[in-house]
Write a protein that holds these residues in place. Structure first.
Motif, PDB file in Angstrom:
ATOM      1  N   ALA A 154       0.861  -1.184   0.000  1.00  0.00           N
ATOM      2  CA  ALA A 154       0.000   0.000   0.000  1.00  0.00           C
ATOM      3  C   ALA A 154       0.898   1.236   0.000  1.00  0.00           C
ATOM      4  N   ASN A 155       0.823   2.030  -1.054  1.00  0.00           N
ATOM      5  CA  ASN A 155       1.585   3.272  -1.153  1.00  0.00           C
ATOM      6  C   ASN A 155       0.801   4.356  -0.424  1.00  0.00           C
ATOM      7  N   LEU A 156       1.251   4.711   0.778  1.00  0.00           N
ATOM      8  CA  LEU A 156       0.533   5.647   1.633  1.00  0.00           C
ATOM      9  C   LEU A 156       1.296   6.958   1.829  1.00  0.00           C
ATOM     10  N   VAL A 169       8.858   3.621  -8.521  1.00  0.00           N
ATOM     11  CA  VAL A 169       9.777   2.592  -8.032  1.00  0.00           C
ATOM     12  C   VAL A 169       9.124   1.222  -8.077  1.00  0.00           C
ATOM     13  N   LEU A 170       7.898   1.121  -7.584  1.00  0.00           N
ATOM     14  CA  LEU A 170       7.207  -0.171  -7.591  1.00  0.00           C
ATOM     15  C   LEU A 170       6.915  -0.637  -9.016  1.00  0.00           C
ATOM     16  N   PRO A 197      -2.078   1.914  -4.847  1.00  0.00           N
ATOM     17  CA  PRO A 197      -1.727   3.338  -4.782  1.00  0.00           C
ATOM     18  C   PRO A 197      -2.814   4.159  -4.091  1.00  0.00           C
ATOM     19  N   MET A 198      -2.831   4.109  -2.778  1.00  0.00           N
ATOM     20  CA  MET A 198      -3.920   4.712  -2.015  1.00  0.00           C
ATOM     21  C   MET A 198      -3.643   6.154  -1.620  1.00  0.00           C
ATOM     22  N   SER A 199      -2.409   6.470  -1.289  1.00  0.00           N
ATOM     23  CA  SER A 199      -1.943   7.758  -0.771  1.00  0.00           C
ATOM     24  C   SER A 199      -2.496   8.005   0.635  1.00  0.00           C
ATOM     25  N   SER A 218       6.780  12.329  -3.285  1.00  0.00           N
ATOM     26  CA  SER A 218       6.973  11.011  -2.664  1.00  0.00           C
ATOM     27  C   SER A 218       6.056   9.945  -3.238  1.00  0.00           C
ATOM     28  N   PHE A 219       4.760  10.226  -3.289  1.00  0.00           N
ATOM     29  CA  PHE A 219       3.817   9.214  -3.771  1.00  0.00           C
ATOM     30  C   PHE A 219       4.132   8.835  -5.217  1.00  0.00           C
TER      31      PHE A 219
END
Length: 881
Positions: free
Chosen positions: A578-580, A596-597, A606-608, A589-590
């Motif tokens: 989970a990209n938070l 990167v992923l 990709p939730m943020s 950053s997000f």
């Protein structure tokens, strides 16, 4: 890297050339004489001519002959060390800068060796081709990466490593009539990591020899000099040619079939012969195009530019027709266009075609005129013989005698492949004029017939960086694709095999120190070509700063960050992430960790970061997330706000954090409460410079490895611009080598750190450093310097597990320092105050001397001050200003 028709010395130099050169003078390259990058002069009083350059020294014939006999051993010694691509790029870029400056001492020295009548502007053009931008683009296009020699994992999900490796020794047999071909070929060999030995014509000037010496002088490591040999001798000296080619792994030769065959006899079995031979180009015009006056002007431009001396110059003009009348009519119209062109401007040293070329021109025109009586041809020519258009009703390709001599022939599109394919070995450029549909359809047909380039008419001689030459990429011809398969269990976290083999050696940083304001000022001058991606910092240490990247630079950095994440224990096969990180307002950053992923091929949610912790927790549970990316502040809040649901889920295993740090107590709490197994830094970096460091599975706390293939690092004293003693804390200063259009050298990033001695237990050679806070975390309070990190350590010793923030205010009689700690079940502000006073002598003195009021208060985590962009906790809030 060139399109000029070339003539090798095997064709141009007679066997009767003198072979009496027996000089033995030897002179080494000088890095000081005559200014930066100067080389020793070719001659000194009392010395005999030293026509050759051998690994940093100018030598004569006798010495060259002796060294040639030992060439295999020379090559083995040079190949024992890896040539970093950055070493080549840095030296080429420095030389390019000098070549583009008409008054630079290096360019002035080299201009003296230009062939008589050669325009000195050719050195500026060479400087453009040798610039970092062009060479990096060439590397990316031809070998897929700006560092193609590093053994990286092409698929991060597999422990298979691939790289482009040098073939070994490349022997270059240079032409005798194109000054820039030879040095560019050597640069291509260097970019591929090879040792290079070059033969130039004995009739050539010393330009190539001195140009290579100047290039080597730009490299303080000596690595380039060790890989460059330039010999100047006639082709009649067959023994030298044999000695050059015998140990070669690839031989590159320019010229026609005779020249290639002359060299082929010396090429050993298994050696790669790279032929850059003569090629024929033509134009193809559809019915709509040949009636357009603009098309005819563009075609005349291609014919007259370089007087058809380039391989890409059109020798034949094909019309998409079977009507002979249309062919004759077009030829007459085109003749009028050529007649209106200015006469050829030849170099002062050139008197036009030689007798043999004149004979070919005369014979070709005479035969065509004779065939007029048979109705096969029609000739339109200038009275002075300066141009000729020869219309021919027969379609097969016919070579032109050049010098503005053009055939015009019919060739219906349905017959293209059958007519041209027999000549496919010799075809190069097809200049195409037609509608958009015609262009799409005919391009495929022309390529199938054997052409290697299709361009618009009028642009046949144009080229672009990284363009394939004669249907191949030069760098691939000078390289081998190699692979290493490794044990998945032992190498799961090793992203680059070279990290375990030895340290990366990059050019040492130089120049003044740069601060944030300096970088922001430089950003205003970044050109549009390099300003493709904009990010703003989170603003946690001041006003948000703007950072500018090219997409190539961004791609390089994301690959580096991906390798660092593998080293930290991320599993692209098994982890569900989970990209938070925070998103929006140009914050990177997000977006960066999404990239990167993507490069890792990992499963991503990709939730943020968002304010609805319940909805976020529900999504984590429903989608089976086991790995979290995010800021410690946000993740701490999320996990504690939804502690019951997430504990019951029990599926969280890994946390990779960035921008801040989890304290030791916080990490213990997360592992004990939520069953987290791995908590590591996702990267250490900045918005300006990108990823700077990474953690491995042996790293903890603030210890990181340097991304040594991208940056060099210095640690300078807190108050003086000098290196600190080993192990001492100082200001971290980074120089990045992987940026296009920007020079970010010796950037004082604002962080404090110390070097960690010794090689890491993980086996990597990359230097290690430990972060020790930010310069802004060191507060000048009541005549004392106090450090936020010290408060944090003491709070942990006192059992505090939450966040901590310091606020500074000015009171009427003295300053006030408020330590704001996140309220927890065991939080005792008074006890923490006593812990701070007992463990921090400078703080105790300030309070005892009544210079400072110390207050400790427990607050809700949500009330702590944070950056509105990144959500990062502000370590120190200074309200005194």
């Amino acid at each position: 890297m060139t399109e000029i028709v070339t003539e090798t010395e095997a064709e141009a130099v007679s066997e009767s050339e003198s072979e009496t050169e027996t000089e033995t003078a030897t002179m080494t390259v000088s890095g000081t004489e005559g200014g930066p990058g100067a080389v020793a002069p070719a001659h000194r009083p009392g010395d005999r001519p030293a026509h050759h350059y051998w690994q940093g020294a100018f030598i004569g014939d006798e010495e060259a002959g002796r060294r040639l006999a030992d060439l295999p051993a020379v090559v083995e010694t040079a190949l024992a060390t890896v040539l970093e691509t950055e070493t080549v790029l840095a030296a080429c870029d420095a030389l390019a800068t000098a070549l583009r400056d008409p008054v630079h001492p290096v360019r002035v020295r080299l201009a003296a060796h230009l062939p008589e009548g050669e325009d000195p502007a050719v050195l500026g053009e060479l400087g453009h081709l040798l610039g970092r931008r062009e060479l990096t683009r060439k590397l990316r296009r031809e070998l897929g990466s700006p560092t193609p020699g590093r053994l990286n994992r092409p698929d991060p999900r597999e422990t298979v490593y691939e790289a482009w490796a040098p073939v070994g020794l490349v022997a270059h047999i240079a032409p005798g009539n194109a000054a820039t071909v030879a040095p560019l070929s050597i640069v291509e060999g260097l970019l591929a990591g090879n040792v290079n030995i070059l033969k130039t014509s004995s009739g050539d000037t010393l330009l190539c020899r001195d140009l290579m010496a100047e290039l080597a002088a730009q490299d303080p490591t000596g690595a380039l000099a060790a890989r460059v040999i330039v010999l100047r001798f006639p082709s009649s000296r067959q023994e030298w040619l044999r000695l050059m080619c015998a140990p070669a792994d690839a031989v590159a030769v320019w010229g026609g079939e005779g020249a290639v065959e002359g060299v082929r006899a010396h090429v050993p079995a298994g050696c790669r012969l790279v032929e850059w031979g003569h090629r024929i180009s033509f134009a193809y015009l559809t019915g709509d195009a040949w009636s357009d006056a603009g098309t005819l002007d563009a075609l005349a431009h291609d014919v007259c530019l370089h007087e058809q001396q380039a391989c890409s110059s059109p020798q034949v003009v094909y019309l998409d027709t079977e009507d002979e009348g249309e062919v004759f009519a077009f030829a007459e119209r085109f003749a009028a266009v050529l007649a209106a062109r200015p006469p050829a401007v030849l170099p002062a040293s050139t008197e036009g075609p030689n007798p043999a070329e004149e004979a070919e021109l005369t014979t070709t025109e005479l035969v065509a005129r004779l065939e007029e009586h048979l109705g096969l041809t029609r000739v339109f020519a200038a009275p002075d013989g300066s141009w000729r258009v020869m219309a021919d009703t027969r379609s097969p390709l016919t070579a032109s005698p050049l010098s503005r001599s053009v055939w015009v022939k019919p060739l219906a599109r349905r017959s293209l492949i059958a007519t041209l394919r027999p000549m496919r070995r010799y075809l190069q450029t097809a200049g195409l004029a037609g509608s958009a549909t015609d262009t799409a359809e005919l391009s495929r047909t022309l390529l199938a017939a054997g052409a290697t380039r299709v361009t618009p008419v009028g642009a046949m001689l144009d080229s672009y960086a990284g363009e394939p030459h004669d249907g191949v990429y030069a760098l691939q011809r000078y390289s081998r694709r190699v692979a290493v398969q490794a044990d998945p269990a032992r190498f799961a976290t090793t992203a680059c095999l070279d990290d375990l083999a030895g340290p990366v050696v990059l050019p040492l940083p130089s120049g003044p120190l740069l601060g944030k304001e300096d970088v922001q000022e430089r950003n205003r001058h970044v050109t549009r070509d390099d300003a493709e991606l904009y990010f703003r910092s989170g603003g946690s240490t001041g006003a948000p700063a703007l950072s500018i990247f090219s997409y190539d630079d961004y791609d390089t950095q994301m690959h580096a960050a991906a390798r660092g994440l593998l080293a930290a224990g991320y599993d692209p096969v098994g982890d569900r992430t989970a990209n938070l990180f925070y998103c929006g307002s140009m914050y990177g950053s997000f977006i960066s960790f999404f990239s990167v992923l993507e490069r890792l091929g990992g499963v991503q949610l990709p939730m943020s970061a968002g304010p609805d912790h319940r909805a976020t927790a529900r999504a984590l549970i429903d989608l089976g997330a086991d790995t979290l990316f995010g800021m410690p502040s946000y993740l701490w809040q999320l996990l504690h706000a939804e502690a019951d649901a997430l504990r019951a889920y029990g599926g969280l295993r890994k946390i990779f954090y960035g921008g801040e740090h989890f304290t030791r107590e916080q990490q213990r709490t997360l592992k004990a409460t939520f069953g987290i197994e791995v908590i590591r830094s996702i990267t250490y970096g900045s918005t300006d410079l990108g990823p700077l460091g990474y953690q491995c599975t042996e790293s903890s706390g603030g210890v990181h490895h340097l991304h040594a293939d991208l940056h060099t690092m210095e640690i300078l004293d807190l108050t003086e611009d000098r290196p600190v003693a080993p192990g001492e804390t100082g200001r971290l200063v980074f120089t990045t080598h992987a940026r296009r259009g920007q020079h970010l050298g010796r950037y004082v990033i604002g962080d404090l750190g110390r070097q960690v001695a010794g090689r890491c237990a993980c086996g990597r050679h990359a230097p290690r450093f430990e972060l020790r806070g930010r310069t802004g975390d060191v507060m000048r309070v009541a005549t004392y310097f106090l450090n936020h990190g010290r408060f944090l350590d003491l709070a942990e010793d006192g059992g505090h597990r939450g966040e901590l923030q310091i606020r500074l205010d000015a009171a009427e009689t003295r300053e006030r320092l408020t330590v704001r700690v996140e309220r927890g079940g065991a939080t005792d502000p008074q006890m923490l105050r006593e812990t701070f006073l007992a463990g921090y002598p400078e703080l105790r003195s300030a309070v005892t001397e009544r210079l400072l009021d110390l207050v400790v208060e427990a607050v809700d985590g949500a009330s702590l001050d944070r950056s509105p962009t990144s959500g990062k906790l502000l370590a120190v809030v200074d309200g005194r200003r």
